[in-house]
Design a protein around this motif. Structure first.
Motif, PDB file in Angstrom:
ATOM      1  N   ILE A 195       0.841  -1.197   0.000  1.00 58.15           N
ATOM      2  CA  ILE A 195       0.000   0.000   0.000  1.00 58.15           C
ATOM      3  C   ILE A 195       0.878   1.250   0.000  1.00 58.15           C
ATOM      4  N   LYS A 196       0.306   2.322  -0.502  1.00 55.05           N
ATOM      5  CA  LYS A 196       0.959   3.630  -0.441  1.00 55.05           C
ATOM      6  C   LYS A 196       0.080   4.573   0.364  1.00 55.05           C
ATOM      7  N   GLN A 197       0.703   5.302   1.303  1.00 52.66           N
ATOM      8  CA  GLN A 197       0.031   6.358   2.055  1.00 52.66           C
ATOM      9  C   GLN A 197       0.767   7.659   1.756  1.00 52.66           C
ATOM     10  N   LYS A 198       0.020   8.667   1.326  1.00 51.44           N
ATOM     11  CA  LYS A 198       0.665   9.887   0.842  1.00 51.44           C
ATOM     12  C   LYS A 198      -0.194  11.091   1.189  1.00 51.44           C
ATOM     13  N   GLU A 199       0.459  12.232   1.442  1.00 51.66           N
ATOM     14  CA  GLU A 199      -0.267  13.473   1.655  1.00 51.66           C
ATOM     15  C   GLU A 199       0.649  14.669   1.435  1.00 51.66           C
ATOM     16  N   ASN A 200       0.027  15.804   1.203  1.00 50.16           N
ATOM     17  CA  ASN A 200       0.711  17.086   1.032  1.00 50.16           C
ATOM     18  C   ASN A 200      -0.043  18.085   1.899  1.00 50.16           C
ATOM     19  N   ARG A 201       0.649  18.670   2.903  1.00 57.00           N
ATOM     20  CA  ARG A 201      -0.058  19.410   3.940  1.00 57.00           C
ATOM     21  C   ARG A 201       0.565  20.783   4.181  1.00 57.00           C
ATOM     22  N   ASP A 202      -0.319  21.761   4.449  1.00 57.62           N
ATOM     23  CA  ASP A 202       0.082  23.076   4.951  1.00 57.62           C
ATOM     24  C   ASP A 202      -0.580  23.285   6.306  1.00 57.62           C
ATOM     25  N   ILE A 203       0.207  23.754   7.277  1.00 54.91           N
ATOM     26  CA  ILE A 203      -0.311  24.012   8.621  1.00 54.91           C
ATOM     27  C   ILE A 203      -0.071  25.476   8.961  1.00 54.91           C
ATOM     28  N   PHE A 204      -1.127  26.160   9.396  1.00 55.95           N
ATOM     29  CA  PHE A 204      -1.042  27.540   9.851  1.00 55.95           C
ATOM     30  C   PHE A 204      -1.547  27.594  11.288  1.00 55.95           C
ATOM     31  N   GLY A 205      -0.903  28.406  12.127  1.00 54.88           N
ATOM     32  CA  GLY A 205      -1.391  28.477  13.493  1.00 54.88           C
ATOM     33  C   GLY A 205      -0.802  29.613  14.287  1.00 54.88           C
ATOM     34  N   LEU A 206      -1.444  29.876  15.420  1.00 54.74           N
ATOM     35  CA  LEU A 206      -0.935  30.874  16.357  1.00 54.74           C
ATOM     36  C   LEU A 206      -1.375  30.505  17.763  1.00 54.74           C
ATOM     37  N   ASN A 207      -0.578  30.927  18.723  1.00 59.26           N
ATOM     38  CA  ASN A 207      -0.897  30.775  20.142  1.00 59.26           C
ATOM     39  C   ASN A 207      -0.557  32.077  20.851  1.00 59.26           C
ATOM     40  N   THR A 208      -1.437  32.502  21.733  1.00 58.70           N
ATOM     41  CA  THR A 208      -1.184  33.697  22.542  1.00 58.70           C
ATOM     42  C   THR A 208      -1.561  33.396  23.986  1.00 58.70           C
ATOM     43  N   GLN A 209      -0.677  33.784  24.886  1.00 57.82           N
ATOM     44  CA  GLN A 209      -0.896  33.513  26.306  1.00 57.82           C
ATOM     45  C   GLN A 209      -0.611  34.768  27.121  1.00 57.82           C
ATOM     46  N   PHE A 210      -1.493  35.049  28.081  1.00 59.21           N
ATOM     47  CA  PHE A 210      -1.353  36.207  28.962  1.00 59.21           C
ATOM     48  C   PHE A 210      -1.183  35.723  30.400  1.00 59.21           C
ATOM     49  N   ASN A 211      -0.299  36.402  31.128  1.00 61.03           N
ATOM     50  CA  ASN A 211      -0.026  36.001  32.496  1.00 61.03           C
ATOM     51  C   ASN A 211       0.044  37.232  33.389  1.00 61.03           C
ATOM     52  N   LYS A 212      -0.612  37.141  34.546  1.00 64.70           N
ATOM     53  CA  LYS A 212      -0.629  38.257  35.486  1.00 64.70           C
ATOM     54  C   LYS A 212      -0.578  37.718  36.906  1.00 64.70           C
ATOM     55  N   GLU A 213       0.402  38.197  37.694  1.00 65.46           N
ATOM     56  CA  GLU A 213       0.492  37.844  39.101  1.00 65.46           C
ATOM     57  C   GLU A 213      -0.122  38.961  39.938  1.00 65.46           C
ATOM     58  N   VAL A 214      -1.001  38.581  40.863  1.00 66.14           N
ATOM     59  CA  VAL A 214      -1.700  39.554  41.706  1.00 66.14           C
ATOM     60  C   VAL A 214      -1.506  39.172  43.168  1.00 66.14           C
ATOM     61  N   ASN A 215      -1.118  40.137  43.972  1.00 67.91           N
ATOM     62  CA  ASN A 215      -0.936  39.921  45.403  1.00 67.91           C
ATOM     63  C   ASN A 215      -2.154  40.440  46.163  1.00 67.91           C
ATOM     64  N   TYR A 216      -2.789  39.555  46.944  1.00 66.24           N
ATOM     65  CA  TYR A 216      -3.965  39.916  47.724  1.00 66.24           C
ATOM     66  C   TYR A 216      -3.639  39.962  49.214  1.00 66.24           C
ATOM     67  N   ASN A 217      -2.403  40.346  49.541  1.00 64.88           N
ATOM     68  CA  ASN A 217      -1.914  40.442  50.916  1.00 64.88           C
ATOM     69  C   ASN A 217      -1.742  39.068  51.566  1.00 64.88           C
ATOM     70  N   SER A 218      -2.829  38.344  51.779  1.00 58.66           N
ATOM     71  CA  SER A 218      -2.711  37.059  52.458  1.00 58.66           C
ATOM     72  C   SER A 218      -2.411  35.906  51.499  1.00 58.66           C
ATOM     73  N   PHE A 219      -2.572  36.119  50.218  1.00 57.35           N
ATOM     74  CA  PHE A 219      -2.252  35.074  49.244  1.00 57.35           C
ATOM     75  C   PHE A 219      -1.990  35.726  47.885  1.00 57.35           C
TER      76      PHE A 219
END
Length: 740
Positions: free
Chosen positions: A385-409
């Motif tokens: 058997i033959k398995q074949k493909e031709n592929r284009d992949i497009f993508g993006l990832n975005t991540q946001f990070n925030k540290e908050v101090n609430y005095n006790s935690f």
């Protein structure tokens, strides 16, 4: 009196301004991520971000900060007015030592432990990349050019269906692949460019979605090189490898760049030469645009071609017609290539929100010829058997990070968005003859698959105790255009999954950490499964829980123990070799993971990981409920030596026990124990000579095994039995390297 009041106001203002300060951690002009900053006076702590920056609360003039990270010398800094205004910590590299690991400091202790494994025993080949993940077993069964078969936590993952792999935020797994869902070819990654390996087991991580059932593995490549290197390797079976890694900009504070090249060729141990060759090219550039932003560009290209002897039946070896390294059909093999472009951008937004983004594109080609049944279906031309493909992949990832101090935690908020689009042209399964003639098409079509996802995560730090709730949303759009239909036949479907997570961690002290992880994931499926009218649950859920600890009973020993359970609603398998769907029903897996790390002294380091697993189908009768090829017990480990009188090296072992090859366990796939060895000697800071021996004791072993029905050309009736690919015999290679 007024002057005294004014003085108190000024002192109070100074103290309030310095209650929360910012700084940067660097080494050799490069920012250091995940460094631990601990205020020994107020007991507050923080970690540096991707730009090396940190922010620590409850801090005043006169406080003493402790800054540390495995692989660097610890520093103590006493804060003054001048330092608060411009706090830059320059860490000096040093050898990784287990006794410096404090369990409460790293953001991920187990990944930090694997980082020690990586530093004390570097990866010598692309085959070893995934073996660095504790409990993950790999097997090759197509001449070195095909992606490895993976085993983890009672899963026969095939080539990546249930473990998510990525490199610098770019996915490796291929959705709706011609050979099988999740196909993951990591051979485009040059081993010497790997800087860090992050991993997690189970579906407990809100920042990971598709394919993250048994776990995930994220690789991060080096931002810069300390030295340029050229190396040449030669060995048995006409094996040659050339590696070049070149630092282009001397690691300037504002920018750095390097290129890497790898070329490999080998005939392998088989009687029919593999004629294997692979070329890897990679370039990486980073620019620090200002104090708060970093821009990175990585481009790479990989191409590989090979011939293969394929899987051979046990009966032909037992009767002496062929040897372990013979072939029934030696016209198998293939060709594949992948070109990648990945742009990464990190910055600090208003309100001290850290943002990380990457945009990627991949151009991928794949062509594979296989013959598993020989003359079962076509007694004249054979069943190739033959398995074949031709592929284009497009993508993006975005991540946001925030540290908050609430005095006790404190709370570390993380949120992210992702998009991936796969455009797959002429995905093909066909019946062929001698890799030249297409006799008939079994499947031919185009796949268009989109995945959008979002997640939110909150790590609530209560001191010794932390709680991390998370939620992930997955949206999929599947389309398949069947080109074998006489009329236009575009099938479409959309699916949505909502996946909650909840994790707990308790640092009993700096030498004992407990954790409880829980979450819902899903079994990833091929578009052609989702669009199958007989499939009810296109994204069947997987429910998991982990409970365990990491314990450091002495300064030189670390133990990790995990009890885990995973229930799957369904595991549809798209059999790319036959173009059919095989549902397996509900299943459960549970087991025990054990790990040991022992730093014998400054030079010698021992590690081992064992996994005990029970995997069963829940919709079959007792005794007929085994999950084929699911491992019951695996063991990996080794003893390494680093910089002992200019010698470095390791002896590594891996073991997998006999495992069921069918549902009633009447046929077993044989286990094996294989040992590898490597040793390097540094003549000076420039020249190094090394040897690598695979299968040191020349064990006769079967690397991959399948229970298959086949018929040879001279046979009247088919035979169902084990078909296997032999493991590499004793294999010697030597390497000469020059660094400058």
């Amino acid at each position: 009196m007024k002057k005294l009041l004014l003085l108190f106001v000024m002192i109070g203002t100074t103290m309030s301004l310095s209650a929360q300060i910012k700084g940067t951690v660097v080494s050799n002009n490069q920012p250091i991520e995940d460094a631990y900053i601990y205020n020994q006076t107020s007991k507050s702590h923080s970690h540096s971000n991707q730009l090396g920056q940190f922010e620590i609360s409850n801090t005043n003039v006169g406080d003493v900060l402790l800054i540390g990270l495995l692989g660097y010398e610890k520093q103590e800094v006493t804060l003054t007015d001048n330092l608060i205004a411009n706090l830059v910590i320059d860490l000096k590299p040093k050898a990784f030592m287990l006794d410096e690991l404090v369990l409460s400091q790293p953001t991920d202790v187990l990944s930090s432990i694997v980082q020690i494994d990586l530093e004390t025993n570097p990866i010598n080949s692309s085959q070893e990349i995934l073996r660095k993940v504790p409990g993950l077993i790999i097997g090759q069964h197509a001449g070195g050019g095909k992606a490895e078969q993976l085993f983890l936590r009672g899963f026969d993952i095939d080539h990546g269906t249930d473990v998510a792999l990525s490199v610098d935020g770019m996915p490796v797994n291929m959705v709706s692949h011609a050979h099988g869902q999740g196909y993951s070819d990591l051979h485009f990654l040059i081993p010497e460019t790997i800087e860090k390996i992050n991993f997690g087991k189970g579906p407990y991580y809100s920042d990971h979605g598709d394919f993250n059932t048994a776990g995930f593995v994220d690789f991060r490549t080096k931002s810069s090189l300390d030295n340029s290197t050229i190396s040449f390797t030669a060995g048995q079976f006409n094996t040659l490898r050339t590696l070049g890694m070149f630092n282009l900009l001397e690691n300037k504070a504002s920018q750095n760049a390097y290129v890497a090249l790898e070329y490999i060729e080998t005939d392998g141990p088989f009687e029919s030469p593999q004629n294997f060759d692979r070329l890897n090219l990679m370039g990486k550039y980073n620019a620090y645009l200002n104090d708060n932003s970093k821009l990175g560009l990585t481009v790479s290209h990989f191409t590989s071609k090979w011939d293969a002897s394929g899987q051979i039946p046990v009966r032909e070896v037992n009767n002496g017609n062929i040897s372990n390294f013979g072939a029934i059909d030696d016209t198998e093999g293939g060709y594949t290539s992948r070109s990648n472009a990945n742009v990464q951008f990190s910055t600090i937004l208003d309100n001290d929100i850290a943002m990380q983004s990457n945009v990627f594109y991949s151009k991928y080609n794949f062509e594979l010829y296989s013959n598993f049944t020989f003359f079962l279906e076509d007694p004249v031309n054979g069943d190739q058997i033959k398995q074949k493909e031709n592929r284009d992949i497009f993508g993006l990832n975005t991540q946001f990070n925030k540290e908050v101090n609430y005095n006790s935690f404190d709370v570390n908020y993380t949120a992210g968005l992702g998009l991936r689009f796969d455009d797959i042209k002429d995905i093909e399964l066909s019946h062929t003859l001698n890799r030249k003639t297409t006799l008939d098409y079994i499947q031919l079509g185009d796949v268009y698959q989109r995945n959008m996802n979002a997640f939110v995560n909150a790590e609530i730090d209560l001191g010794k105790f932390s709680i991390t709730p998370g939620l992930r949303l997955e949206y999929f759009n599947f389309q398949y255009n069947n080109k074998l239909s006489e009329t236009y036949d575009l099938q479409t479907n959309t699916e949505v999954a909502v996946l909650p997570k909840l994790n707990f961690q308790f640092n009993q002290n700096e030498n004992l950490q407990w954790f409880l992880k829980s979450g819902i994931g899903f079994h990833s499926n091929d578009a052609r499964i989702v669009l199958n009218n007989e499939v009810d649950k296109a994204l069947p859920k997987a429910y998991g829980v982990d409970f365990g600890n990491i314990w450091k009973p002495t300064q030189k020993i670390v133990l990790n123990t995990t009890l885990w359970y995973l229930f799957s609603e369904e595991e549809f398998v798209y059999v790319g070799d036959a173009g059919i769907v095989e549902p397996s029903g509900e299943s459960e897996r549970y087991g025990l993971d054990l790990g040991v790390r022992f730093q014998l002294n400054d030079y010698f380091y021992f590690n081992t990981d064992a996994t005990f697993t029970k995997a069963r189908s829940l919709e079959a009768e007792d005794g007929e409920d085994y999950i084929p090829l699911a491992p019951d017990f695996t063991l990996v480990g080794g003893l390494s030596v680093k910089d002992f009188h200019n010698f470095s090296g390791a002896i590594n072992y891996r073991y997998i026990d006999d495992r069921p090859a069918n549902e009633d366990n009447s046929v077993a796939a044989e286990g094996y124990f294989v040992t590898d060895f490597n040793l390097n000697y540094s003549f000076n800071k420039h020249w190094k000579l090394g040897v690598i021996i695979e299968n040191l004791f020349d064990t006769d072993w079967k690397e991959t095994q399948f229970l298959t029905e086949s018929r040879l050309q001279n046979e009247v009736a088919p035979v169902e039995e084990i078909h296997f690919t032999p493991g590499t015999p004793f294999n010697f290679r030597t390497t000469l390297s020059y660094s400058f």
